[in-house]
Write an enzyme that holds these catalytic residues in place. Structure first.
Site, PDB file in Angstrom:
ATOM      1  N   CYS A   1       0.832  -1.214   0.000  1.00 36.73           N
ATOM      2  CA  CYS A   1       0.000   0.000   0.000  1.00 36.73           C
ATOM      3  C   CYS A   1       0.866   1.265   0.000  1.00 36.73           C
ATOM      4  O   CYS A   1       1.884   1.349   0.683  1.00 36.73           O
ATOM      5  CB  CYS A   1      -0.917  -0.002   1.220  1.00 36.73           C
ATOM      6  SG  CYS A   1      -2.031   1.415   1.252  1.00 36.73           S
TER       7      CYS A   1
ATOM      8  N   CYS B   1       0.576   4.845   6.891  1.00 42.61           N
ATOM      9  CA  CYS B   1      -0.065   4.713   8.207  1.00 42.61           C
ATOM     10  C   CYS B   1       0.914   3.988   9.146  1.00 42.61           C
ATOM     11  O   CYS B   1       1.284   2.837   8.881  1.00 42.61           O
ATOM     12  CB  CYS B   1      -1.368   3.944   8.076  1.00 42.61           C
ATOM     13  SG  CYS B   1      -2.435   4.592   6.764  1.00 42.61           S
TER      14      CYS B   1
ATOM     15  N   CYS C   1       0.636   0.189  10.290  1.00 49.75           N
ATOM     16  CA  CYS C   1       0.096  -0.835   9.395  1.00 49.75           C
ATOM     17  C   CYS C   1       1.148  -1.775   8.805  1.00 49.75           C
ATOM     18  O   CYS C   1       2.173  -1.336   8.274  1.00 49.75           O
ATOM     19  CB  CYS C   1      -0.674  -0.155   8.266  1.00 49.75           C
ATOM     20  SG  CYS C   1      -1.563  -1.344   7.240  1.00 49.75           S
TER      21      CYS C   1
ATOM     22  N   CYS D   1     -16.658  -8.582   5.709  1.00 47.35           N
ATOM     23  CA  CYS D   1     -15.972  -7.331   5.399  1.00 47.35           C
ATOM     24  C   CYS D   1     -14.739  -7.609   4.542  1.00 47.35           C
ATOM     25  O   CYS D   1     -13.860  -8.364   4.951  1.00 47.35           O
ATOM     26  CB  CYS D   1     -15.594  -6.633   6.694  1.00 47.35           C
ATOM     27  SG  CYS D   1     -14.804  -5.047   6.420  1.00 47.35           S
TER      28      CYS D   1
ATOM     29  N   CYS E   1     -19.639  -5.492   3.767  1.00 47.34           N
ATOM     30  CA  CYS E   1     -18.861  -4.314   4.153  1.00 47.34           C
ATOM     31  C   CYS E   1     -17.561  -4.351   3.355  1.00 47.34           C
ATOM     32  O   CYS E   1     -17.063  -5.428   3.041  1.00 47.34           O
ATOM     33  CB  CYS E   1     -18.555  -4.346   5.652  1.00 47.34           C
ATOM     34  SG  CYS E   1     -17.549  -2.942   6.215  1.00 47.34           S
TER      35      CYS E   1
ATOM     36  N   CYS F   1     -19.107   2.718   8.621  1.00 47.05           N
ATOM     37  CA  CYS F   1     -18.364   2.056   9.697  1.00 47.05           C
ATOM     38  C   CYS F   1     -17.106   2.878   9.892  1.00 47.05           C
ATOM     39  O   CYS F   1     -16.262   2.934   9.001  1.00 47.05           O
ATOM     40  CB  CYS F   1     -18.028   0.616   9.293  1.00 47.05           C
ATOM     41  SG  CYS F   1     -16.940  -0.215  10.473  1.00 47.05           S
TER      42      CYS F   1
ATOM     43  N   ARG G   1     -17.798  -1.741  17.988  1.00 46.14           N
ATOM     44  CA  ARG G   1     -17.134  -3.024  17.729  1.00 46.14           C
ATOM     45  C   ARG G   1     -15.776  -3.133  18.400  1.00 46.14           C
ATOM     46  O   ARG G   1     -14.919  -2.272  18.229  1.00 46.14           O
ATOM     47  CB  ARG G   1     -16.956  -3.252  16.226  1.00 46.14           C
ATOM     48  CG  ARG G   1     -16.282  -4.594  15.956  1.00 46.14           C
ATOM     49  CD  ARG G   1     -16.133  -4.926  14.490  1.00 46.14           C
ATOM     50  NE  ARG G   1     -17.401  -4.930  13.834  1.00 46.14           N
ATOM     51  CZ  ARG G   1     -17.667  -4.243  12.725  1.00 46.14           C
ATOM     52  NH1 ARG G   1     -16.739  -3.511  12.173  1.00 46.14           N
ATOM     53  NH2 ARG G   1     -18.850  -4.300  12.178  1.00 46.14           N
TER      54      ARG G   1
HETATM   55  N1  SAM Z   1      -6.585   0.540   3.200  1.00 46.80           N
HETATM   56  C1  SAM Z   1      -7.852   0.776   3.752  1.00 46.80           C
HETATM   57  C2  SAM Z   1      -7.868   1.933   4.705  1.00 46.80           C
HETATM   58  O1  SAM Z   1      -6.840   2.262   5.294  1.00 46.80           O
HETATM   59  O2  SAM Z   1      -8.944   2.511   4.902  1.00 46.80           O
HETATM   60  C3  SAM Z   1      -8.479  -0.423   4.400  1.00 46.80           C
HETATM   61  C4  SAM Z   1      -7.690  -1.350   5.259  1.00 46.80           C
HETATM   62  S1  SAM Z   1      -7.023  -0.699   6.771  1.00 46.80           S
HETATM   63  C5  SAM Z   1      -6.047  -2.049   7.289  1.00 46.80           C
HETATM   64  C6  SAM Z   1      -8.417  -0.576   7.881  1.00 46.80           C
HETATM   65  C7  SAM Z   1      -8.164  -0.062   9.269  1.00 46.80           C
HETATM   66  O3  SAM Z   1      -7.560  -1.075  10.060  1.00 46.80           O
HETATM   67  C8  SAM Z   1      -7.242   1.116   9.448  1.00 46.80           C
HETATM   68  O4  SAM Z   1      -7.870   2.331   9.178  1.00 46.80           O
HETATM   69  C9  SAM Z   1      -6.869   1.024  10.907  1.00 46.80           C
HETATM   70  O5  SAM Z   1      -7.781   1.769  11.695  1.00 46.80           O
HETATM   71  C10 SAM Z   1      -6.996  -0.468  11.194  1.00 46.80           C
HETATM   72  N2  SAM Z   1      -5.667  -1.065  11.423  1.00 46.80           N
HETATM   73  C11 SAM Z   1      -4.730  -1.291  10.491  1.00 46.80           C
HETATM   74  N3  SAM Z   1      -3.624  -1.834  11.036  1.00 46.80           N
HETATM   75  C12 SAM Z   1      -3.861  -1.921  12.361  1.00 46.80           C
HETATM   76  C13 SAM Z   1      -3.103  -2.399  13.459  1.00 46.80           C
HETATM   77  N4  SAM Z   1      -1.852  -2.827  13.327  1.00 46.80           N
HETATM   78  N5  SAM Z   1      -3.669  -2.382  14.686  1.00 46.80           N
HETATM   79  C14 SAM Z   1      -4.933  -1.912  14.839  1.00 46.80           C
HETATM   80  N6  SAM Z   1      -5.696  -1.457  13.828  1.00 46.80           N
HETATM   81  C15 SAM Z   1      -5.179  -1.458  12.605  1.00 46.80           C
HETATM   82  C1  DTB Z   2     -11.319  -1.829  11.530  1.00 50.98           C
HETATM   83  O1  DTB Z   2     -11.558  -0.779  12.141  1.00 50.98           O
HETATM   84  N1  DTB Z   2     -10.596  -2.830  11.979  1.00 50.98           N
HETATM   85  C2  DTB Z   2     -10.458  -3.865  11.003  1.00 50.98           C
HETATM   86  C3  DTB Z   2     -11.412  -3.393   9.890  1.00 50.98           C
HETATM   87  N2  DTB Z   2     -11.785  -2.089  10.322  1.00 50.98           N
HETATM   88  C4  DTB Z   2     -10.977  -3.395   8.500  1.00 50.98           C
HETATM   89  C5  DTB Z   2      -9.045  -4.058  10.555  1.00 50.98           C
HETATM   90  C6  DTB Z   2      -8.120  -4.346  11.679  1.00 50.98           C
HETATM   91  C7  DTB Z   2      -6.781  -4.646  11.092  1.00 50.98           C
HETATM   92  C8  DTB Z   2      -5.837  -5.111  12.128  1.00 50.98           C
HETATM   93  C9  DTB Z   2      -4.483  -5.356  11.584  1.00 50.98           C
HETATM   94  C10 DTB Z   2      -4.394  -6.448  10.569  1.00 50.98           C
HETATM   95  O2  DTB Z   2      -4.985  -7.541  10.746  1.00 50.98           O
HETATM   96  O3  DTB Z   2      -3.649  -6.237   9.600  1.00 50.98           O
HETATM   97 FE1  SF4 Z   3      -2.759   1.251   3.390  1.00 53.40          FE
HETATM   98 FE2  SF4 Z   3      -2.645   0.119   5.795  1.00 53.40          FE
HETATM   99 FE3  SF4 Z   3      -3.020   2.735   5.585  1.00 53.40          FE
HETATM  100 FE4  SF4 Z   3      -4.990   1.039   4.827  1.00 53.40          FE
HETATM  101  S1  SF4 Z   3      -4.181   1.317   6.896  1.00 53.40           S
HETATM  102  S2  SF4 Z   3      -4.264   2.861   3.730  1.00 53.40           S
HETATM  103  S3  SF4 Z   3      -3.760  -0.655   4.045  1.00 53.40           S
HETATM  104  S4  SF4 Z   3      -1.169   1.607   4.948  1.00 53.40           S
END
Ligand code: SAM
Ligand code: DTB
Ligand code: SF4
Length: 334
Positions: free
Chosen positions: A60, A64, A67, A104, A135, A195, A267
């Site tokens: 990606c 973030c 992530c 989702c 979702c 959401c 949630r």
């Molecule tokens: N790329 C899309 C976005 O950022 O909207 C969708 C996937 S992203 C992984 C969805 C959400 O997962 C993020 O906005 C964040 O709030 C949560 N998330 C991602 N990595 C995480 C982590 N290591 N621990 C907790 N929440 C996480």
């Molecule tokens: C949200 O708020 N939590 C979920 C869903 N929306 C997409 C994602 C959590 C991701 C946690 C880290 C991972 O599994 O990569």
């Molecule tokens: Fe990309 Fe992860 Fe950020 Fe979603 S949360 S936009 S997957 S870097």
């Protein structure tokens, strides 16, 4: 100080000071108030069950700081292409048969490209035809893309604010807070449910946690689903060494979310894997009424499916009957 009687009806004019004062309440008082509001809008023995699938993993363009899927950090994750819709639909069927109510689909994209919409539409339509709520979380989307996803059968779009506006640049710099708000507006305008929540345990202050919840509670419409994620620390990311948030502070965050967005399904999202049964039970008492199930989030683990089933059985909790149309007022219909 906020009176109990003020707490039942949804409000959109919460101030930072008011939200902080909820956080500062004695723990038992805060949880009692949240539990009281929870049962005005929901049956507290019911829980909505969602299951996630990463339909496009890694690589990606966003940075973030939490992530595993950002190409800015070396997390050792292997990037994949968008999955075939039939494979996704087959996995959704397994999820449904395992008890999930909402499916989702998550993609590690900064923003959705028009060229991917047809495959996603087929995926969404197929999942919906299984009788599941749908979702997706695909990054930023534009109004015409939101309309196309809605027409394909998408019920909810997940897009998180992550933290407060003031704290945001510490966590992400490649996408602005306003861009996130714009995506939420496109989702609403297309008639989908929102959401939207955030992450705690990223080294933020309580003021930042209150600021996140204030931002959610002052949206033109409250989120329908409000995920509270506890950071899953990912080695290789800037936030990978963050110490876990104190459990009681996590419960406070859930309780305040319940109070400021009383009709939202709150949630318990990422981070449940590391939580004791007792801590999860406290979160449910404080107003959490949804969780991810199925053993895996996107790239990280959830508790074992059998352990989750035992937990819900031991707590006397059952799947939300009206998961397709929750947020009704029990008080109003009594
Ligand atoms: N790329 C899309 C976005 O950022 O909207 C969708 C996937 S992203 C992984 C969805 C959400 O997962 C993020 O906005 C964040 O709030 C949560 N998330 C991602 N990595 C995480 C982590 N290591 N621990 C907790 N929440 C996480
Ligand atoms: C949200 O708020 N939590 C979920 C869903 N929306 C997409 C994602 C959590 C991701 C946690 C880290 C991972 O599994 O990569
Ligand atoms: Fe990309 Fe992860 Fe950020 Fe979603 S949360 S936009 S997957 S870097």
């Amino acid at each position: 100080m906020i009176n109990r009687s003020d707490l039942a009806a949804p409000r959109h004019d919460w101030t930072q000071t008011e939200v902080e004062s909820l956080f500062d309440l004695p723990f038992a008082e805060l949880v009692f108030r949240a539990a009281s509001v929870h049962r005005q809008w929901f049956d507290p023995t019911e829980i909505q069950l969602s299951q996630l699938l990463s339909v496009k993993t890694g690589g990606c363009a966003e940075n973030c700081g939490y992530c595993s899927q950002s190409s800015h950090f070396d997390t050792g994750l292997k990037a994949t292409r968008l999955m075939n819709p039939d494979t996704v639909i087959a996995q959704a069927k397994v999820a449904r048969d395992g008890g999930a109510q909402r499916f989702c689909m998550g993609a590690a994209w900064r923003d959705l490209k028009d060229r991917d919409v047809p495959a996603l539409a087929r995926m969404i339509g197929g999942v919906k035809a299984l009788g599941l709520e749908t979702c997706a979380t695909l990054g930023m989307i534009q109004p015409h893309q939101a309309r196309a996803l809605q027409a394909a059968g998408l019920d909810y779009y997940n897009h998180n604010l992550d933290t407060s506006a003031a704290d945001y640049a510490r966590v992400v710099t490649t996408r602005t807070y306003q861009e996130r708000l714009d995506t939420l507006a496109s989702v609403r305008a297309a008639g989908m449910k929102v959401c939207c929540g955030g992450i705690v345990g990223m080294g933020e202050t309580r003021v930042a946690r209150a600021g996140l919840l204030m931002a959610l509670a002052t949206l033109p419409e409250h989120p329908d689903s409000l995920p509270i994620n506890a950071l899953m620390p990912i080695p290789g990311t800037p936030l990978g060494d963050s110490p876990p948030l104190d459990g009681l502070e996590f419960v406070r965050t859930v309780a305040v979310a319940r109070l400021v967005c009383p009709r939202a399904v709150v949630r318990l999202s990422a981070g449940r894997d590391g939580m004791s049964r007792e801590l999860q039970a406290l979160c449910f008492l404080a107003g959490a009424n949804s969780m991810f199930v199925g053993g895996k989030l996107l790239t990280t683990a959830l508790p074992d499916i059998d352990d989750d089933q035992r937990l819900l059985a031991d707590l006397g909790m059952t799947p939300m009957r009206d998961a397709v149309a929750p947020n009704r007022s029990l008080a109003a219909s009594a």
